[in-house]
Design a protein around this motif. Sequence first.
Motif, mmCIF file in Angstrom:
data_model
loop_
_atom_site.group_PDB
_atom_site.id
_atom_site.type_symbol
_atom_site.label_atom_id
_atom_site.label_comp_id
_atom_site.label_asym_id
_atom_site.label_seq_id
_atom_site.Cartn_x
_atom_site.Cartn_y
_atom_site.Cartn_z
ATOM 1 N N LEU A 14 -12.927 0.431 20.617
ATOM 2 C CA LEU A 14 -12.080 1.245 19.752
ATOM 3 C C LEU A 14 -10.621 0.809 19.754
ATOM 4 C CD1 LEU A 14 -13.641 4.644 20.870
ATOM 5 C CD2 LEU A 14 -14.060 3.448 18.705
ATOM 6 N N ASP A 15 -10.290 -0.179 20.578
ATOM 7 C CA ASP A 15 -8.876 -0.536 20.683
ATOM 8 C C ASP A 15 -8.674 -2.051 20.810
ATOM 9 O OD1 ASP A 15 -6.177 -0.723 21.159
ATOM 10 O OD2 ASP A 15 -6.091 0.840 22.685
ATOM 11 N N TRP A 16 -8.837 -2.607 22.020
ATOM 12 C CA TRP A 16 -8.408 -3.983 22.257
ATOM 13 C C TRP A 16 -9.270 -5.007 21.556
ATOM 14 C CZ3 TRP A 16 -3.623 -4.426 23.792
ATOM 15 C CH2 TRP A 16 -3.042 -3.296 24.388
ATOM 16 N N TRP A 17 -10.526 -4.729 21.344
ATOM 17 C CA TRP A 17 -11.372 -5.669 20.601
ATOM 18 C C TRP A 17 -10.994 -5.721 19.119
ATOM 19 C CZ3 TRP A 17 -16.940 -4.372 22.816
ATOM 20 C CH2 TRP A 17 -17.036 -4.919 24.107
ATOM 21 N N LEU A 18 -10.241 -4.714 18.667
ATOM 22 C CA LEU A 18 -9.828 -4.703 17.261
ATOM 23 C C LEU A 18 -8.523 -5.461 17.048
ATOM 24 C CD1 LEU A 18 -10.517 -0.918 16.489
ATOM 25 C CD2 LEU A 18 -12.032 -2.881 16.095
ATOM 26 N N ARG A 19 -7.855 -5.789 18.141
ATOM 27 C CA ARG A 19 -6.535 -6.424 18.020
ATOM 28 C C ARG A 19 -6.664 -7.935 18.057
ATOM 29 N NH1 ARG A 19 -2.092 -2.809 21.226
ATOM 30 N NH2 ARG A 19 -3.324 -0.914 21.518
ATOM 31 N N ASP A 20 -5.568 -8.578 17.688
ATOM 32 C CA ASP A 20 -5.489 -10.025 17.782
ATOM 33 C C ASP A 20 -5.575 -10.442 19.255
ATOM 34 O OD1 ASP A 20 -4.702 -12.710 16.657
ATOM 35 O OD2 ASP A 20 -3.089 -12.390 18.112
ATOM 36 N N GLY A 21 -6.376 -11.475 19.538
ATOM 37 C CA GLY A 21 -6.573 -11.892 20.919
ATOM 38 C C GLY A 21 -5.284 -12.259 21.633
ATOM 39 N N ASP A 22 -4.377 -12.901 20.931
ATOM 40 C CA ASP A 22 -3.107 -13.286 21.557
ATOM 41 C C ASP A 22 -2.321 -12.066 22.036
ATOM 42 O OD1 ASP A 22 -3.023 -16.120 21.540
ATOM 43 O OD2 ASP A 22 -2.740 -16.079 19.360
ATOM 44 N N GLU A 23 -2.366 -11.007 21.228
ATOM 45 C CA GLU A 23 -1.675 -9.778 21.618
ATOM 46 C C GLU A 23 -2.338 -9.176 22.863
ATOM 47 O OE1 GLU A 23 -2.032 -6.568 18.841
ATOM 48 O OE2 GLU A 23 -0.859 -5.202 20.090
ATOM 49 N N THR A 24 -3.671 -9.154 22.867
ATOM 50 C CA THR A 24 -4.395 -8.604 24.015
ATOM 51 C C THR A 24 -4.042 -9.374 25.289
ATOM 52 O OG1 THR A 24 -6.206 -7.869 22.601
ATOM 53 C CG2 THR A 24 -6.697 -8.129 24.937
ATOM 54 N N VAL A 25 -4.044 -10.704 25.204
ATOM 55 C CA VAL A 25 -3.746 -11.528 26.382
ATOM 56 C C VAL A 25 -2.318 -11.276 26.871
ATOM 57 C CG1 VAL A 25 -3.422 -13.903 27.176
ATOM 58 C CG2 VAL A 25 -5.437 -13.298 25.820
ATOM 59 N N GLN A 26 -1.401 -11.182 25.932
ATOM 60 C CA GLN A 26 -0.006 -10.954 26.315
ATOM 61 C C GLN A 26 0.156 -9.616 27.038
ATOM 62 O OE1 GLN A 26 2.801 -11.016 23.042
ATOM 63 N NE2 GLN A 26 4.414 -10.128 24.337
ATOM 64 N N VAL A 27 -0.459 -8.583 26.487
ATOM 65 C CA VAL A 27 -0.323 -7.259 27.107
ATOM 66 C C VAL A 27 -1.051 -7.222 28.455
ATOM 67 C CG1 VAL A 27 -0.744 -4.779 26.832
ATOM 68 C CG2 VAL A 27 -0.013 -6.154 24.857
ATOM 69 N N CYS A 28 -2.213 -7.879 28.543
ATOM 70 C CA CYS A 28 -2.915 -7.973 29.834
ATOM 71 C C CYS A 28 -2.000 -8.574 30.893
ATOM 72 C CB CYS A 28 -4.155 -8.867 29.711
ATOM 73 S SG CYS A 28 -5.579 -8.099 28.922
ATOM 74 N N ALA A 29 -1.356 -9.680 30.559
ATOM 75 C CA ALA A 29 -0.495 -10.359 31.534
ATOM 76 C C ALA A 29 0.686 -9.479 31.919
ATOM 77 C CB ALA A 29 -0.015 -11.696 30.962
ATOM 78 N N GLU A 30 1.283 -8.829 30.940
ATOM 79 C CA GLU A 30 2.445 -7.976 31.234
ATOM 80 C C GLU A 30 2.055 -6.786 32.104
ATOM 81 O OE1 GLU A 30 4.757 -8.877 26.991
ATOM 82 O OE2 GLU A 30 3.888 -6.884 27.352
ATOM 83 N N ARG A 31 0.969 -6.124 31.746
ATOM 84 C CA ARG A 31 0.589 -4.914 32.471
ATOM 85 C C ARG A 31 0.052 -5.210 33.875
ATOM 86 N NH1 ARG A 31 -0.525 -0.326 29.476
ATOM 87 N NH2 ARG A 31 0.771 -0.306 27.613
ATOM 88 N N CYS A 32 -0.591 -6.362 34.027
ATOM 89 C CA CYS A 32 -1.180 -6.676 35.336
ATOM 90 C C CYS A 32 -0.197 -7.359 36.278
ATOM 91 C CB CYS A 32 -2.418 -7.552 35.144
ATOM 92 S SG CYS A 32 -3.793 -6.677 34.368
ATOM 93 N N ALA A 33 0.839 -7.972 35.724
ATOM 94 C CA ALA A 33 1.762 -8.764 36.558
ATOM 95 C C ALA A 33 2.230 -8.029 37.816
ATOM 96 C CB ALA A 33 2.957 -9.240 35.719
ATOM 97 N N PRO A 34 2.573 -6.739 37.724
ATOM 98 C CA PRO A 34 3.060 -6.079 38.943
ATOM 99 C C PRO A 34 2.012 -5.965 40.054
ATOM 100 C CG PRO A 34 3.592 -4.775 36.974
ATOM 101 C CD PRO A 34 2.638 -5.855 36.550
ATOM 102 N N TYR A 35 0.741 -6.164 39.713
ATOM 103 C CA TYR A 35 -0.334 -5.899 40.681
ATOM 104 C C TYR A 35 -1.074 -7.143 41.151
ATOM 105 C CZ TYR A 35 0.445 -1.345 38.579
ATOM 106 O OH TYR A 35 1.032 -0.197 38.106
ATOM 107 N N VAL A 36 -0.747 -8.291 40.607
ATOM 108 C CA VAL A 36 -1.599 -9.461 40.858
ATOM 109 C C VAL A 36 -0.884 -10.611 41.554
ATOM 110 C CG1 VAL A 36 -3.071 -8.871 38.888
ATOM 111 C CG2 VAL A 36 -1.209 -10.521 38.575
ATOM 112 N N GLY A 37 0.362 -10.376 41.954
ATOM 113 C CA GLY A 37 1.119 -11.453 42.587
ATOM 114 C C GLY A 37 0.565 -11.819 43.951
ATOM 115 N N SER A 38 1.108 -12.874 44.512
ATOM 116 C CA SER A 38 0.671 -13.284 45.846
ATOM 117 C C SER A 38 1.192 -12.275 46.857
ATOM 118 C CB SER A 38 1.197 -14.677 46.172
ATOM 119 O OG SER A 38 2.590 -14.592 46.412
ATOM 120 N N ARG A 39 0.601 -12.247 47.999
ATOM 121 C CA ARG A 39 1.009 -11.273 49.010
ATOM 122 C C ARG A 39 2.425 -11.547 49.482
ATOM 123 N NH1 ARG A 39 -2.389 -11.598 53.637
ATOM 124 N NH2 ARG A 39 -1.686 -9.538 54.223
#
Length: 286
Positions: A251-276
């Motif tokens: 209902l949401d991310w599959w309807l969007r442009d893939g580039d937009e989805t990837v960009q938002v994934c990277a932005e939203r996950c960045a705070p949680y996925v860094g090295s220790r």
Amino acid sequence: MSDLSRFAINQITTRDWTLRQAVDGYARRGVAGIGVWTQYVDDAGLAPAARLIRDAGLFVPCLCTSAWVNMTDPALLAAAIDENRRRIDMAAAIGARCLVVVPGSLAPGERDLSAARARVEDAIAAILPHADAAGVVIGLEPLHPMFAGDRSCLNTFAQCLALSDRLGPGTGLVADVYHCWWDPDFADGLRQAGPDRILTFHLSDWLVPTRDLYQDRGMVGDGVIDIAFHRGVLDEIGYDGPFEIELFSRLDWWLRDGDETVQVCAERCAPYVGSRRSGGVMAAVP
Ligand code: ZN
């Protein structure tokens, strides 16, 4: 600059992209890995798919998924087990660390969930030697109990941990915060598993309300899951493995442009996925 060196996108997140589009699209944004699904490899051809991923320098935390073994007919079951051996070979060819087991559940007409679970255990035991020989770990991923009737009879982290204990080396856990966040024993399960048995950590968010049983996973930050808490537990136990966003989102991310989805994934996950060391959110807090 965000540290995305442990970060992968599971390609179902950009469902309508081919493998080539996903590999190019993720690499372009600095995403270091790709979680792969078998149908995209079949579409691309095994050798070209392996070359594509290797040439892009992406790591592959997992191949999704095993074939269902929800049948009682011996010939059909044997064919399903053979198909799983093929998928293990596929995982090895594309450099995937593990094959994610999503084994199905009840056979048509069956009501004995214990029998289904025993069948799954036997099926995994049957493919384990093949996986060992191929250097592929069998990834046990508990799925939320709402999937217990069809997709998977592996439903809690503790259940999968116990199964891994019984099956022994060559098996590990695929921890998906979407499937396990509600479970009061999840954090202790992660601690009990320890860093080496957690093969990859899947990210998404639980939307309230959830509008679709199968395909309404939220973007990290849009739901009610305390992602920072789970990152903290993983830091506490010394987990150094991958983080992988995985969105089923009709209902949401599959309807969007893939580039937009990837960009938002990277932005939203960045705070949680860094090295220790260099600072995931929790590491930055004294
Ligand atoms: Zn998952």
